[in-house]
Design a protein around this motif. Structure first.
Motif, PDB file in Angstrom:
ATOM      1  N   ASP A 271      15.623 -17.412   5.464  1.00 10.67           N
ATOM      2  CA  ASP A 271      16.449 -16.249   5.771  1.00 10.67           C
ATOM      3  C   ASP A 271      15.547 -15.126   6.276  1.00 10.67           C
ATOM      4  OD1 ASP A 271      18.636 -17.682   4.832  1.00 10.67           O
ATOM      5  OD2 ASP A 271      18.379 -16.930   2.800  1.00 10.67           O
ATOM      6  N   VAL A 272      16.123 -14.232   7.065  1.00  9.53           N
ATOM      7  CA  VAL A 272      15.364 -13.136   7.658  1.00  9.53           C
ATOM      8  C   VAL A 272      16.068 -11.816   7.341  1.00  9.53           C
ATOM      9  CG1 VAL A 272      14.616 -12.102   9.844  1.00  9.53           C
ATOM     10  CG2 VAL A 272      14.460 -14.580   9.507  1.00  9.53           C
ATOM     11  N   MET A 273      15.263 -10.813   6.965  1.00 10.02           N
ATOM     12  CA  MET A 273      15.768  -9.457   6.734  1.00 10.02           C
ATOM     13  C   MET A 273      15.480  -8.610   7.966  1.00 10.02           C
ATOM     14  SD  MET A 273      14.430  -8.533   2.909  1.00 10.02           S
ATOM     15  CE  MET A 273      12.748  -8.431   3.515  1.00 10.02           C
ATOM     16  N   VAL A 274      16.461  -7.848   8.376  1.00  6.70           N
ATOM     17  CA  VAL A 274      16.265  -6.880   9.446  1.00  6.70           C
ATOM     18  C   VAL A 274      16.016  -5.539   8.765  1.00  6.70           C
ATOM     19  CG1 VAL A 274      17.274  -5.740  11.440  1.00  6.70           C
ATOM     20  CG2 VAL A 274      17.745  -8.172  11.010  1.00  6.70           C
ATOM     21  N   VAL A 275      14.799  -5.006   8.938  1.00  2.22           N
ATOM     22  CA  VAL A 275      14.409  -3.739   8.327  1.00  2.22           C
ATOM     23  C   VAL A 275      14.295  -2.717   9.452  1.00  2.22           C
ATOM     24  CG1 VAL A 275      12.647  -2.523   6.989  1.00  2.22           C
ATOM     25  CG2 VAL A 275      13.193  -4.922   6.466  1.00  2.22           C
ATOM     26  N   ARG A 276      15.110  -1.679   9.360  1.00  2.00           N
ATOM     27  CA  ARG A 276      15.123  -0.643  10.398  1.00  2.00           C
ATOM     28  C   ARG A 276      14.404   0.603   9.903  1.00  2.00           C
ATOM     29  NH1 ARG A 276      21.191  -1.655  12.391  1.00  2.00           N
ATOM     30  NH2 ARG A 276      20.689  -3.338  13.834  1.00  2.00           N
ATOM     31  N   GLY A 277      13.478   1.071  10.731  1.00  2.00           N
ATOM     32  CA  GLY A 277      12.783   2.313  10.419  1.00  2.00           C
ATOM     33  C   GLY A 277      13.754   3.476  10.406  1.00  2.00           C
ATOM     34  N   ASP A 278      13.504   4.431   9.527  1.00  2.00           N
ATOM     35  CA  ASP A 278      14.358   5.612   9.442  1.00  2.00           C
ATOM     36  C   ASP A 278      13.488   6.860   9.534  1.00  2.00           C
ATOM     37  OD1 ASP A 278      13.161   5.774   6.898  1.00  2.00           O
ATOM     38  OD2 ASP A 278      14.895   4.891   5.901  1.00  2.00           O
ATOM     39  N   ASN A 279      14.065   8.018   9.318  1.00  3.96           N
ATOM     40  CA  ASN A 279      13.329   9.286   9.467  1.00  3.96           C
ATOM     41  C   ASN A 279      12.128   9.397   8.535  1.00  3.96           C
ATOM     42  OD1 ASN A 279      15.011  10.180  11.489  1.00  3.96           O
ATOM     43  ND2 ASN A 279      16.387  11.233  10.094  1.00  3.96           N
ATOM     44  N   ASP A 280      12.180   8.762   7.379  1.00 12.45           N
ATOM     45  CA  ASP A 280      11.078   8.849   6.421  1.00 12.45           C
ATOM     46  C   ASP A 280      10.095   7.680   6.534  1.00 12.45           C
ATOM     47  OD1 ASP A 280      12.094  11.233   5.290  1.00 12.45           O
ATOM     48  OD2 ASP A 280      13.492  10.072   4.075  1.00 12.45           O
ATOM     49  N   ALA A 281      10.363   6.737   7.419  1.00 11.28           N
ATOM     50  CA  ALA A 281       9.506   5.562   7.579  1.00 11.28           C
ATOM     51  C   ALA A 281       8.295   5.898   8.453  1.00 11.28           C
ATOM     52  CB  ALA A 281      10.293   4.415   8.205  1.00 11.28           C
ATOM     53  N   ILE A 282       7.336   4.977   8.489  1.00 10.79           N
ATOM     54  CA  ILE A 282       6.128   5.193   9.290  1.00 10.79           C
ATOM     55  C   ILE A 282       6.439   5.217  10.784  1.00 10.79           C
ATOM     56  CG2 ILE A 282       4.561   4.294   7.549  1.00 10.79           C
ATOM     57  CD1 ILE A 282       4.484   1.648   9.128  1.00 10.79           C
ATOM     58  N   ASP A 283       7.556   4.602  11.191  1.00 10.72           N
ATOM     59  CA  ASP A 283       8.025   4.641  12.576  1.00 10.72           C
ATOM     60  C   ASP A 283       9.493   4.229  12.585  1.00 10.72           C
ATOM     61  OD1 ASP A 283       8.103   1.799  12.485  1.00 10.72           O
ATOM     62  OD2 ASP A 283       6.045   1.677  13.226  1.00 10.72           O
TER      63      ASP A 283
ATOM     64  N   SER B  62       0.817  -1.216   0.000  1.00  9.66           N
ATOM     65  CA  SER B  62       0.000   0.000   0.000  1.00  9.66           C
ATOM     66  C   SER B  62       0.855   1.273   0.000  1.00  9.66           C
ATOM     67  CB  SER B  62      -0.963  -0.003   1.183  1.00  9.66           C
ATOM     68  OG  SER B  62      -0.233  -0.029   2.390  1.00  9.66           O
ATOM     69  N   GLY B  63       2.190   1.124  -0.078  1.00  7.76           N
ATOM     70  CA  GLY B  63       3.072   2.275  -0.204  1.00  7.76           C
ATOM     71  C   GLY B  63       3.639   2.818   1.088  1.00  7.76           C
ATOM     72  N   GLU B  64       3.392   2.156   2.213  1.00  9.47           N
ATOM     73  CA  GLU B  64       3.945   2.617   3.486  1.00  9.47           C
ATOM     74  C   GLU B  64       5.426   2.239   3.561  1.00  9.47           C
ATOM     75  OE1 GLU B  64       0.611   2.201   6.797  1.00  9.47           O
ATOM     76  OE2 GLU B  64       0.804   0.394   5.560  1.00  9.47           O
ATOM     77  N   ARG B  65       6.245   3.209   3.910  1.00  8.77           N
ATOM     78  CA  ARG B  65       7.689   2.973   4.003  1.00  8.77           C
ATOM     79  C   ARG B  65       8.017   2.393   5.373  1.00  8.77           C
ATOM     80  NH1 ARG B  65      12.653   6.528   2.013  1.00  8.77           N
ATOM     81  NH2 ARG B  65      14.248   5.768   3.446  1.00  8.77           N
ATOM     82  N   LEU B  66       8.609   1.186   5.386  1.00  7.77           N
ATOM     83  CA  LEU B  66       8.979   0.523   6.635  1.00  7.77           C
ATOM     84  C   LEU B  66      10.402   0.858   7.071  1.00  7.77           C
ATOM     85  CD1 LEU B  66       7.444  -3.026   6.060  1.00  7.77           C
ATOM     86  CD2 LEU B  66       6.427  -1.054   7.232  1.00  7.77           C
ATOM     87  N   GLY B  67      11.237   1.247   6.127  1.00  9.29           N
ATOM     88  CA  GLY B  67      12.634   1.553   6.448  1.00  9.29           C
ATOM     89  C   GLY B  67      13.561   0.938   5.423  1.00  9.29           C
ATOM     90  N   GLN B  68      14.769   0.584   5.869  1.00  9.87           N
ATOM     91  CA  GLN B  68      15.768   0.024   4.976  1.00  9.87           C
ATOM     92  C   GLN B  68      16.253  -1.318   5.494  1.00  9.87           C
ATOM     93  OE1 GLN B  68      18.692   3.253   4.701  1.00  9.87           O
ATOM     94  NE2 GLN B  68      17.951   3.562   2.604  1.00  9.87           N
TER      95      GLN B  68
END
Length: 181
Positions: free
Chosen positions: A137-149, A120-126
């Motif tokens: 395998d697992v990806m660690v996605v960290r929220g950043d300043n432009d993410a939803i949290d 739906s276009g929500e930014r989770l981070g990088q």
């Protein structure tokens, strides 16, 4: 999609593993490989060994499985003292020496840093890094300043289930993931 594990070091190289400690008295070294399968690190006839800020190109004379790990003999490393000098150093390879992958395969270092969006276009981070769990395998996605949290999320790397689209050119990944989870 297939996973090929490597770790990012700079724009030109990837870390394939580590020379951990001497093995015997004839200059052999124990190897901890980040590659999957682990012995595929031995497919490369030359390695770049990083000691501090210095990179040294070294030829692999021979290598083999030893117990649950790997051992290697490098050209010019002929005794235990020389092997001890290389203990705890990183094994690197220029990115352009890696095999070309098919369109649905990715090296882990290519996924690190991608911006992750929900369908739906929500930014989770990088994508910060990936790791193995046995099941997937697992990806660690960290929220950043432009993410939803600023939350850190662990997303399973499951192509055609969680992973909807990857665009290396655009630096983004689309996932089928509930941001509340």
């Amino acid at each position: 999609m297939t996973r090929f594990e490597t770790s990012h070091i700079d724009d030109a190289h990837v870390v394939l593993g580590k020379l951990t400690s001497p093995h015997g008295v004839k200059g052999w070294l124990k190897v901890y490989a980040y590659t999957s399968p682990m012995d595929s690190i031995l497919d490369y006839p030359e390695w770049w060994v990083r000691q501090g800020e210095s990179l040294t190109r070294m030829a692999v004379v021979q290598g083999r499985r030893q117990g649950k790990g790997l051992v290697v003999q490098l050209k010019g490393v002929d005794d235990r003292t020389a092997a001890e000098a290389l203990a705890q150093t990183d094994i690197l390879l220029p990115k352009d020496a890696l095999p070309v992958l098919s369109g649905d395969e990715y090296y882990w270092h290519e996924l690190e840093g991608l911006t992750v969006f929900t369908q739906s276009g929500e930014r989770l981070g990088q994508v910060s890094y990936l790791f193995e769990t046995g099941a997937n395998d697992v990806m660690v996605v960290r929220g950043d300043n432009d993410a939803i949290d600023k939350r850190e999320r662990l997303l399973p790397f499951l192509p055609d289930d969680v992973i909807v689209d990857i665009s290396l050119d655009d630096g983004r990944m689309v996932v089928n993931w509930d941001p509340e989870f």
